[in-house]
Design a protein around this motif. Structure first.
Motif, mmCIF file in Angstrom:
data_model
loop_
_atom_site.group_PDB
_atom_site.id
_atom_site.type_symbol
_atom_site.label_atom_id
_atom_site.label_comp_id
_atom_site.label_asym_id
_atom_site.label_seq_id
_atom_site.Cartn_x
_atom_site.Cartn_y
_atom_site.Cartn_z
ATOM 1 N N LEU A 70 0.593 -0.122 -7.268
ATOM 2 C CA LEU A 70 -0.551 -0.222 -6.371
ATOM 3 C C LEU A 70 -1.448 -1.384 -6.773
ATOM 4 N N ALA A 71 -2.028 -2.014 -5.773
ATOM 5 C CA ALA A 71 -2.983 -3.088 -6.045
ATOM 6 C C ALA A 71 -4.224 -2.519 -6.716
ATOM 7 N N ASP A 72 -4.871 -3.328 -7.523
ATOM 8 C CA ASP A 72 -6.051 -2.864 -8.271
ATOM 9 C C ASP A 72 -7.144 -2.352 -7.348
ATOM 10 N N GLY A 98 -2.934 2.145 4.229
ATOM 11 C CA GLY A 98 -2.069 1.613 3.197
ATOM 12 C C GLY A 98 -2.251 2.298 1.857
ATOM 13 N N ALA A 99 -2.195 1.488 0.791
ATOM 14 C CA ALA A 99 -2.231 2.028 -0.569
ATOM 15 C C ALA A 99 -3.524 2.758 -0.856
ATOM 16 N N ALA A 100 -4.661 2.251 -0.346
ATOM 17 C CA ALA A 100 -5.942 2.926 -0.598
ATOM 18 C C ALA A 100 -5.926 4.335 -0.015
ATOM 19 N N ALA A 101 -5.366 4.495 1.199
ATOM 20 C CA ALA A 101 -5.266 5.825 1.801
ATOM 21 C C ALA A 101 -4.304 6.704 1.018
ATOM 22 N N ALA A 102 -3.201 6.112 0.520
ATOM 23 C CA ALA A 102 -2.245 6.889 -0.277
ATOM 24 C C ALA A 102 -2.890 7.400 -1.552
ATOM 25 N N VAL A 143 2.877 16.726 1.537
ATOM 26 C CA VAL A 143 2.009 15.814 0.782
ATOM 27 C C VAL A 143 2.756 14.520 0.490
ATOM 28 N N LEU A 144 4.028 14.634 0.071
ATOM 29 C CA LEU A 144 4.831 13.428 -0.136
ATOM 30 C C LEU A 144 4.935 12.629 1.159
ATOM 31 N N GLY A 145 5.128 13.356 2.268
ATOM 32 C CA GLY A 145 5.251 12.673 3.550
ATOM 33 C C GLY A 145 3.997 11.903 3.912
ATOM 34 N N ALA A 146 2.828 12.525 3.686
ATOM 35 C CA ALA A 146 1.568 11.869 4.031
ATOM 36 C C ALA A 146 1.337 10.632 3.170
ATOM 37 N N ILE A 147 1.658 10.734 1.879
ATOM 38 C CA ILE A 147 1.430 9.605 0.963
ATOM 39 C C ILE A 147 2.450 8.490 1.210
ATOM 40 N N ALA A 148 3.726 8.868 1.313
ATOM 41 C CA ALA A 148 4.751 7.857 1.561
ATOM 42 C C ALA A 148 4.554 7.176 2.915
ATOM 43 N N GLY A 149 4.008 7.917 3.877
ATOM 44 C CA GLY A 149 3.754 7.333 5.187
ATOM 45 C C GLY A 149 2.769 6.187 5.142
ATOM 46 N N GLU A 150 1.897 6.165 4.118
ATOM 47 C CA GLU A 150 0.955 5.056 3.947
ATOM 48 C C GLU A 150 1.571 3.890 3.186
ATOM 49 N N LEU A 151 2.681 4.133 2.491
ATOM 50 C CA LEU A 151 3.261 3.113 1.623
ATOM 51 C C LEU A 151 4.548 2.514 2.166
ATOM 52 N N ALA A 489 0.183 -6.913 4.946
ATOM 53 C CA ALA A 489 0.219 -5.463 5.111
ATOM 54 C C ALA A 489 0.502 -4.825 3.760
ATOM 55 N N ASP A 490 -0.313 -3.858 3.398
ATOM 56 C CA ASP A 490 -0.179 -3.194 2.096
ATOM 57 C C ASP A 490 0.887 -2.112 2.195
ATOM 58 N N GLN A 491 2.138 -2.541 2.523
ATOM 59 C CA GLN A 491 3.206 -1.584 2.751
ATOM 60 C C GLN A 491 4.555 -2.170 2.375
#
Length: 597
Positions: A70-72, A98-102, A143-151, A489-491
């Protein structure tokens, strides 16, 4: 980005570890070698359905793990997603993507990044049960789905059908339009309007139970107001009652103490000998009579100071004499304590709680008292809120319409370079009919992506008018335009079947555009075209191998290995002609050299 993907006992893959490049990574190999298992692994750690049939023969379970770096700025903003829940599943409510939401979603699940990384893993047992793990902690697979969906965004034949949903198309258009401020202003107006609608609905739908509740609140408020309790009053009364009940002991103790301290405050006959004040005065006089100064004068001064303090104590105790109250006072106090106790039993446990309950009840009573005047007043307020929401929706619509025209034109231009001449995309923004209360949680617009796959073809909704390969290339064109418009795009984007039906010069253009997208995002492409793979920063080859003689019962085994240097030249040559002749090797070297320019 996806830093590492580890796989064990998934289909024909016994064990594999892939570290994709930060830019573009190509996954190649012969047809049927097992490239699809890589996508299966990604889908598993993304919360997809667990199929026990995917567990390797002879193994008890399959396991896949994805490590995301993840970016800082995403890690440091992990708590900025803590916002009020609006009850909608759309992640744009939080203002994070993106990563911030994840990271924010992982934090909500009780897991924070470790050294800037998130670990998502999934175990599937041969018995059919599965286990989802986030950062070493078991979590629901959703939960994995929600997080991976942002990444991760997978553009495969089944995955990209999600874009056929109108809500996804609206999200994509809003991302390209950059209309966050307009959308936030509208959502604020919409939330105020819906809150008023809910309040009016409660008023209009009152039945006998609501009226009974109003009567109860009204009677309770009257009861409390008649009693007129004061905060802490019951404790003060209990203390006063205790004094009255112990009046004799208090009088005896205070009198005795005063007699010992200062006999002039009480009956002299009741004391024995001189009091403390008299004795100290006598000592002071004796010390003052000494004509030698120094310590005697100092000690006399100290005794006088002590006498002054004793005078304050004597005065305070003398005020307590005769202040214990009468039997009549005790009866009144007990009666008042009983009244206050009745209040605290019903609405307590403290008088402060009783008063707070009364104030809230008064507010609730306003809503329960659905008088015509009250309803009319709220309906007038509702009209004002509706007009404000409608105006904000119009501003949002204008931003979407402008972005839709630009998006459709630019995607159509990209499609021409992706071997889809005559194909076009129209992004249609249609305001809903005002007569049907056009407003919704995200404005007043119906968004439709309408795709024409070839010239003369009817225009149909996206997802119903394209093959898997065409849809993959359409999604590539959309992501390219989005990246060019909104920046990186942070993905991680994964493309499968994007090269279906493509060859020659169009294949080179396809590879070039995937590489262009990889400048601002991580791109992983499963491809059989050398012209596409040659543009990759890293290339992994999936190879199907027969089992060892000792392990014949295990069947075919698939291995995955990164190729570099001459090994990559040989793989590109195989992809070009199916052989590794000198001519094909020379062609492969030339292709890699041209792609690197």
């Amino acid at each position: 980005m996806l830093e590492e993907l580890d796989i064990r006992n998934l289909g024909p893959i016994r064990e594999a570890a892939i570290a994709p490049a930060a830019g573009m990574t190509a996954i190649t190999g012969e047809t049927g070698a097992g490239k699809s298992m890589l996508l299966s692994a990604i889908r598993l750690v993304s919360g997809g359905a667990a199929e026990s049939s995917r567990v390797s023969a002879g193994a008890d379970e399959a396991w896949a793990q994805a490590i995301f770096a993840l970016a800082d700025d995403a890690v440091t903003s992990e708590h900025s997603g803590d916002t009020d829940d609006t009850g909608d599943a759309d992640d744009s409510d939080s203002g994070l993507t993106g990563a911030a939401a994840a990271v924010a979603k992982a934090h909500d699940a009780g897991v924070d990044p470790e050294d800037g990384e998130l670990f998502l893993s999934r175990t599937v047992r041969a018995s059919g049960r599965s286990r989802a793990v986030l950062g070493g902690k078991s979590v629901p697979r959703s939960v994995l789905g929600a997080i991976a969906g942002e990444l991760v965004t997978i553009h495969g034949q089944t995955d990209q059908l999600k874009i056929a949903v109108s809500a996804r198309q609206r999200e994509f258009l809003d991302r390209v339009a950059g209309d966050e401020a307009e959308l936030a202003a509208y959502r604020k107006a919409w939330d105020a309007l819906t809150a008023m609608d809910e309040r009016l609905e409660r008023l209009r739908s009152q039945e006998s139970s609501a009226r009974q509740q109003a009567d109860y609140l009204r009677e309770s408020i009257d009861h409390i107001n008649r009693t007129d309790p004061q905060p802490g009053e019951d404790e003060e009364l209990k203390a006063r009652r205790e004094r009255i009940e112990n009046a004799a002991d208090i009088a005896q103790g205070v009198g005795s103490a005063l007699g010992a301290l200062d006999a002039s405050q009480v009956d002299v006959d009741a004391t024995d000998g001189a009091s403390a004040v008299e004795l100290i005065n006598h000592a002071v006089t004796s010390l003052r009579a000494i004509r030698v100064g120094g310590t005697f004068a100092e000690q006399a001064d100290r005794l006088e100071s002590i006498n002054a303090d004793l005078g304050d104590v004597v005065f305070a105790l003398s005020q307590e004499l005769g202040d214990e109250g009468s039997v009549e006072d005790l009866d009144q106090i007990n009666g008042r304590i009983h009244e206050l106790g009745d209040l605290t039993r019903r609405w307590g446990p403290t008088l402060a709680d009783v008063l707070a309950w009364r104030d809230k009840a008064a507010f609730d009573l306003e809503d329960l008292d659905a008088s015509p005047e009250k309803v009319a007043e709220l309906e007038s307020e509702r009209q004002t809120l509706y007009d404000a929401a409608l105006a904000a929706a119009d501003v949002l619509s204008a931003a979407r319409v402008a972005a839709a025209a630009d998006l459709g034109a630019r995607v159509t231009e990209e499609l021409g370079s992706l071997a889809m001449l005559g194909a076009s995309l129209e992004v249609r923004v249609t305001p809903r009919d005002k007569a049907d209360d056009p407003l919704g949680p995200y404005g007043r617009d119906d968004i439709a992506f309408l795709f024409t796959p070839f010239e003369g073809s009817p225009q149909l909704p996206m997802g119903k008018s394209a093959s898997g390969g065409e849809l993959s290339r359409l999604m590539l064109a959309l992501e390219l335009v989005a990246a060019d418009t909104r920046g990186g795009a942070d993905q991680t984007f994964i493309f499968d079947e994007v090269d279906a039906g493509v060859g020659g010069k169009a294949a080179v253009e396809l590879g070039k555009r995937l590489a262009r997208l990889a400048r601002s995002a991580q791109v992983i492409v499963v491809t059989h075209l050398a012209q596409v793979a040659s543009w990759a920063d890293a290339q992994f080859v999936v190879t199907k191998e027969p089992p060892d003689a000792d392990d014949d019962d295990l069947g075919v085994v698939t291995t995955i290995a990164e190729v570099n240097g001459e090994a990559r030249v040989h793989e590109i040559a195989r992809m070009l002609s199916g052989s590794e002749s000198e001519a094909s090797l020379d062609h492969a070297r030339e292709l890699l050299k041209e792609s690197a320019l």
